[in-house]
Write a protein that holds these residues in place. Structure first.
Motif, mmCIF file in Angstrom:
data_model
loop_
_atom_site.group_PDB
_atom_site.id
_atom_site.type_symbol
_atom_site.label_atom_id
_atom_site.label_comp_id
_atom_site.label_asym_id
_atom_site.label_seq_id
_atom_site.Cartn_x
_atom_site.Cartn_y
_atom_site.Cartn_z
ATOM 1 N N GLY A 20 87.105 23.415 84.422
ATOM 2 C CA GLY A 20 87.440 24.343 83.337
ATOM 3 C C GLY A 20 88.317 23.693 82.284
ATOM 4 O O GLY A 20 88.107 23.872 81.077
ATOM 5 N N SER A 23 86.231 21.062 80.398
ATOM 6 C CA SER A 23 85.215 21.602 79.485
ATOM 7 C C SER A 23 85.825 22.354 78.298
ATOM 8 O O SER A 23 85.097 22.896 77.467
ATOM 9 N N GLU A 25 88.051 25.058 78.307
ATOM 10 C CA GLU A 25 88.200 26.519 78.402
ATOM 11 C C GLU A 25 89.627 26.989 78.087
ATOM 12 O O GLU A 25 89.821 28.140 77.707
ATOM 13 N N VAL A 28 90.171 28.292 74.635
ATOM 14 C CA VAL A 28 89.422 29.546 74.458
ATOM 15 C C VAL A 28 90.225 30.709 75.049
ATOM 16 O O VAL A 28 90.388 31.764 74.416
ATOM 17 N N VAL A 29 90.741 30.499 76.272
ATOM 18 C CA VAL A 29 91.563 31.525 76.922
ATOM 19 C C VAL A 29 92.792 31.827 76.070
ATOM 20 O O VAL A 29 93.138 32.988 75.833
ATOM 21 N N LEU B 61 85.261 34.916 78.615
ATOM 22 C CA LEU B 61 84.446 33.699 78.773
ATOM 23 C C LEU B 61 82.998 34.045 79.119
ATOM 24 O O LEU B 61 82.070 33.434 78.600
ATOM 25 N N SER B 68 78.348 30.028 73.625
ATOM 26 C CA SER B 68 79.006 28.748 73.928
ATOM 27 C C SER B 68 78.015 27.737 74.500
ATOM 28 O O SER B 68 78.085 26.549 74.184
ATOM 29 N N GLN B 73 78.673 23.963 74.831
ATOM 30 C CA GLN B 73 79.951 24.016 75.570
ATOM 31 C C GLN B 73 79.739 24.732 76.901
ATOM 32 O O GLN B 73 79.075 25.777 76.946
ATOM 33 N N HIS B 75 81.385 26.798 79.004
ATOM 34 C CA HIS B 75 82.494 27.719 79.277
ATOM 35 C C HIS B 75 82.027 28.815 80.222
ATOM 36 O O HIS B 75 81.650 29.902 79.788
ATOM 37 N N GLY B 77 83.808 30.090 82.824
ATOM 38 C CA GLY B 77 84.913 30.775 83.507
ATOM 39 C C GLY B 77 85.543 29.931 84.604
ATOM 40 O O GLY B 77 86.283 30.455 85.445
ATOM 41 N N TYR B 79 87.892 27.694 84.554
ATOM 42 C CA TYR B 79 89.354 27.597 84.506
ATOM 43 C C TYR B 79 90.004 28.808 85.187
ATOM 44 O O TYR B 79 90.916 28.662 86.007
#
Lengths: 44, 302
Positions: A20, A23, A25, A28-29, B61, B68, B73, B75, B77, B79
């Motif tokens: 994550g 990439s 993320e 974005v979060v 996400l 995305s 990309q 993305h 989820g 993370y």
């Protein structure tokens, strides 16, 4: 085998977390979290 | 132990909502801490919130997954799921009992001296339903012509968003007050009903709705931290069942001590007069099964 489940689980989720971050993320979060979410507050 | 847990709940509730400059500066905190997902349910649109909400972040996400991917990309989820999974693999559902501010609120409300209702056990499947349908499927599948979905759980269910973000922001901003319509009214009524339910039943949101608890609950049997029941020491005084906020009835073999319903508050461990419950950290051991418990206490006694 069951004995090592916590170890496997921890390694798997550290890998997922790293994926994550790699990439992209995290920004974005962050972008979503620093703006008022109108859906969350019941407006949009 | 209970005092330590109470302190932990207060400290984490304060840490998660430590931005008190919102009346003078920006309406919500915009610093780097919002890159982190808070382990409990705490809306990141709350004016005082310092971290992001894992459920909101995950839905965002998933709702933007198609655009995305089209932009190359990945993305998905990872993370958020990685953060939650890492915590879950260590402590299982312990954040529900020790960290979550919404859990703390439910605990306070249940202390109110009103008649109490028992929890209808089939509702215990609810968190999985909300997780699969509202957090995963609807944000992924119901999309606009550009491929963007919506945060269904936040928009139509989440009481934390209404309580921590909706009400304070509407109080602070006249423009938002003018914009509030049927959706806010619906969410406000839902919140009131839930708060009433919280006064009548112990932790109804955790047990019937919370998708975050459902995620953590999946780790209860495989986490480093494990509760262990010793039926040979149990005197069947039912003290554990009396104090358990989620009615996990393990002493008679009805439930597993490490079942997904357990929020790991450790109250059973504190009150047990015969030390029949212990807390262990390390590789999972073959636990006492229901059959073993029934050997000690035949079903007639259950």
């Amino acid at each position: 085998m069951k004995r090592y489940l916590p170890l496997f689980t921890t390694i798997a989720f550290i890998a997922l977390l790293a994926l994550g971050i790699w990439s992209g993320e995290v920004p974005v979060v962050w972008n979503k979290a620093i703006t008022v979410c109108l859906s969350c507050i019941g407006i949009g | 132990m209970e005092r330590l847990r109470r302190r932990s709940q207060y400290i984490f509730a304060l840490l998660a909502n430590a931005y008190w400059l919102f009346p003078w500066r920006s309406p919500i905190y915009q610093g780097p801490l919002k890159k982190l997902c808070f382990p409990g349910l705490n809306c990141h649109s709350c004016p005082a919130a310092t971290t992001s909400c894992p459920l909101g972040a995950l839905q965002n996400l998933l709702a933007t997954l198609r655009p995305s991917l089209q932009m190359g990309q990945l993305h998905i989820g990872a993370y958020v799921l990685g953060s939650l999974g890492l915590i879950g693999s260590v402590a299982g559902r312990m954040p529900c009992g020790w960290i979550c501010p919404f859990g703390l609120l439910q605990k306070w409300l249940f202390l109110l001296p009103v008649p109490k209702l028992s929890f209808w056990r089939p509702l215990g499947r609810g968190p999985y339903l909300f997780l699969i349908v509202f957090v995963v499927l609807l944000p992924l599948l119901v999309v606009d012509p550009l491929g963007y979905g919506s945060v269904w759980f936040c928009k139509y269910v989440c009481p934390a968003g209404t309580l921590e973000a909706g009400i304070p922001l509407l109080c602070l901003d006249q423009g938002l007050r003018r914009a509030a319509g049927w959706l806010f009214a619906y969410k406000f009524i839902l919140l009131i009903l839930l708060l009433i339910w919280c006064t009548l039943t112990s932790r109804p949101f955790c047990r019937a709705i919370c998708p975050l608890g459902a995620i953590y609950g999946l780790f209860n049997r495989v986490s480093w931290l494990q509760l262990r029941f010793h039926p040979d020491r149990c005197v069947q005084c039912e003290a554990c069942l009396t104090v358990c906020p989620t009615d996990v009835s393990f002493y008679n073999g009805l439930d597993d001590l490490n079942s997904a319903a357990c929020i790991r508050c450790l109250r059973c461990l504190s009150v047990c007069p015969s030390n029949a419950v212990s807390l262990e950290f390390g590789p999972v051991r073959e636990d006492i099964g229901k059959e073993d418990v029934e050997q000690f206490y035949p079903k007639a006694n259950c």
